[in-house]
Each structure stands twice: as C-alpha cells, then as structure tokens.
Design an enzyme around this catalytic site. Sequence first.
Site, PDB file in Angstrom:
ATOM      1  N   ASP A 121      72.229  61.267  67.168  1.00 51.56           N
ATOM      2  CA  ASP A 121      72.282  61.254  65.458  1.00 51.56           C
ATOM      3  C   ASP A 121      71.100  62.618  65.405  1.00 51.56           C
ATOM      4  O   ASP A 121      71.897  63.114  64.134  1.00 51.56           O
ATOM      5  CB  ASP A 121      72.189  60.579  65.082  1.00 51.56           C
ATOM      6  N   ASP A 182      81.004  59.078  67.529  1.00 50.50           N
ATOM      7  CA  ASP A 182      79.913  59.831  66.869  1.00 50.50           C
ATOM      8  C   ASP A 182      79.982  60.759  67.815  1.00 50.50           C
ATOM      9  O   ASP A 182      79.781  62.307  66.854  1.00 50.50           O
ATOM     10  CB  ASP A 182      78.776  59.052  66.405  1.00 50.50           C
TER      11      ASP A 182
END
Length: 410
Positions: A121, A182
């Site tokens: 992330d 993601d």
Amino acid sequence: MKKSYILLLLVFLPLLASAQTLDVDKQLNYCHTQILRALKDLRQSDGSYDYSKEPRNILATDKQKGWNCRPATAEEWCGGFWPGILWMDYSLTKDENIEKAAEGYTQALRHIAYEPIFDHDIGFLMFCSFGKGYEATHNADYKKIIFASADSLATLFNPMVGTILSWPRNVKMFGGHNTIMDNMMNLDMMFWAAKNGGNPLLYDLAVSHAKTTMEHHFRPDGSCYHVAVYDPVDGHFIKGVTHQGYADSSMWARGQSWAIYGYTMVYRYTKNPVFLKFAEKVTDAYLRRLIGSNEDKITTDILARKDLIPKWDFDDPDPKASKDASAACVVADALLELSQYVGNEKGKHYHDIAVATLAQLSTPAYLSGKRNDSFLLHSTGHHPAGSEIDASIIYADYYYLEALTRLREK
C-alpha cells in the site's frame, strides 16, 4: 387520461434521470465546496490542522459531519487519498489555502518512504499524495520521495514468483506468498518512477507482476480472485481466494475495478497490445454482470438503465446488499482512459458508460451534500469484517474527482 399520464411518468422518469447530462464543471465546483467545508471542520481551535492524521471515512451511523481521521502511518493504507484530493482541487482552482493544506497533509507521509516497507500500500500512500503533488507543482523533492517509495516497494518483489508480496504479515494466514488484486494499482508508482528518472529495473518488475497476475489471478470469464497465493520458494501458483469478497468464487466489485484500472494503466506505460486486450476482457466481465449482457462487446443502451452502481459483491444473494460507490468511481475513471485506447464503437460504449456512471453518482441519491463533508455516500469497505458498510470513504471521493478531472481534460 390523467392516470395514464402519471403512469407514463412513473415508467420513464427513472430512465430520464439516468440519461441526464453530466455537468462536469458543476460537479467539480461541488467537490471544491465540500473540500472547503471539510477543511473548516478539520481546523483546530488555533486555526491549524493536525497533519499527523488523514481523513478516512464518515460512517452512516456517525452523528458528526466531519471525517474520521487515522494516523499518517504506513499501517493506514488510505492516508494518501486526502492530500491527493487537495492537489487535484488545487490544480483546478489555484486556491492558495488548498495548496497550503495539501503541502501539510502530504509532508506528513514523507517518513514512510524511508522506513522499512510495511506492505504494497505504499503505492496508494505515496503516489496518490506526492504523485499528485508533483503533477501540480513539479517539486523536485516530491520526485525524490516517489523514487524512494518505488524502490522500497520493489523490495517486496519475489523473482521466483514474479510478483510483489502484498501483505508480508499475512503469509502464514494464506499459506504462501500472497498477491492481492489491489496491488495492480501500485504498479503505477513503479512505472512512473522508471519512466521519469528512477531505477529502470522498476519497469521490468512491474511488467512481471502484471504478466504473472494476468496468468493466475483470473478465472476463464475474466473475473478475478481477490488473493492469489504462490509458493514462495519455487513460485508455483497454489490457489485463488478472497479476503474482502463474498466468497472465493465470487466477483468482488472493487477487486474487479482494481483490475480494470490496473491493466488500463499498464497499457498506458507499456503500449503492449496484450495488456490492452486483457484490460478489455476484465472490463467486459464486469460490464456483463452490471448491465446483464452476455456479449463481450457491450451493445446495450446503458443510458436507459436504472442502476450502474454495483453491489459490493456481484454474487451476494441478498437483494438489499449494500452498494459500493467506490467501485463505480474507479471503473468510470478507468473507462474514460480505456475508451481512448480502444477507440471505434466499443471505445464509445466505454466512454458512454463512464459518463452515465458519473452522472448517476452526481445525483442526490449518492451525493453527500450537506449531510456530511465527503463527496459521496454509499461505499463499502470490508464487508466480511463488518467495516465501513454504506459509508463515505475517502478513496471513493479520490477516484470520483480524478474521473471528473479526466473528463474535463478530454
């Protein structure tokens, strides 16, 4: 006669509403107004902002209108979206107060680039903030931070597998090297760094990740697993499972939206037709489920459809399952770009679907308005965990604003 007229109105008003013309400048002005309202509520008694905390969500059960904030750390994956929103707004308005706030919220994340990597992330955190900041200001220091962040992300790459390890903390839980859909979004930072003076090896790692994900992360119909698990030693694919979707075999809406955006972005950097064709495949898989067509080439008049905002997971059997406006925002954003690469009639369909989706999101049913400080209502975060269900979530606003900006630039 009067009853017949009323009946016709009941039938056709939903169609007219869905086919409304999207006033992009009006919606961008709305976003600016909401940002100003949010900044007012985020301001402390002495007039300053607590830059150490970044907006994350506003829950449906919250009594306050302002954002719930989380620490500006690597553990909070959404930290980069708010400064990115501020930079996009500043690029349009040149409001110096917005610029000052954007600088403060962006710099609060700087330390992440130089800490041991937490997970994938870092791309969302650093490229959505410093990346948008660099677009707006060409600040050379921002570029250095992006390079450092991309180099840090590269340390999670496993050459035996060919992908980035998404969640180091969850290797034991999944039983191997885990790569989540993601993660495709975070290749953007690696590609950009390689193309703009950073380590050129980053390009090769990003391509490898995209190719390996393409080979193992998808079902024959083009829908994706949330998580692909690989043997970390010899690299073989073990299984595909979910973490935030309804089931291992289901189509989690936001996961599919990451795939659509991700492979469109990969084609932007590589111009490899294999990636363009695959971007179309995963897009068509989503659109078939959304509009009910069995054809790969979408020919339905989507402007006459009633609802283009997906359930949080297409396979949740509950007819009242919560919506995910964030997935719709990501898809609309990606389709505006993909339509330029595809061209012809299919490209026009993609463009029309994107505009129709943004038009639906820009109605009172989805706009937060005076109800709270966000742009949009009705997103879903982590449904299986009961987290952020039917909420306003910061990344929905980010991709909504990015899509509107992209449409305005076109």
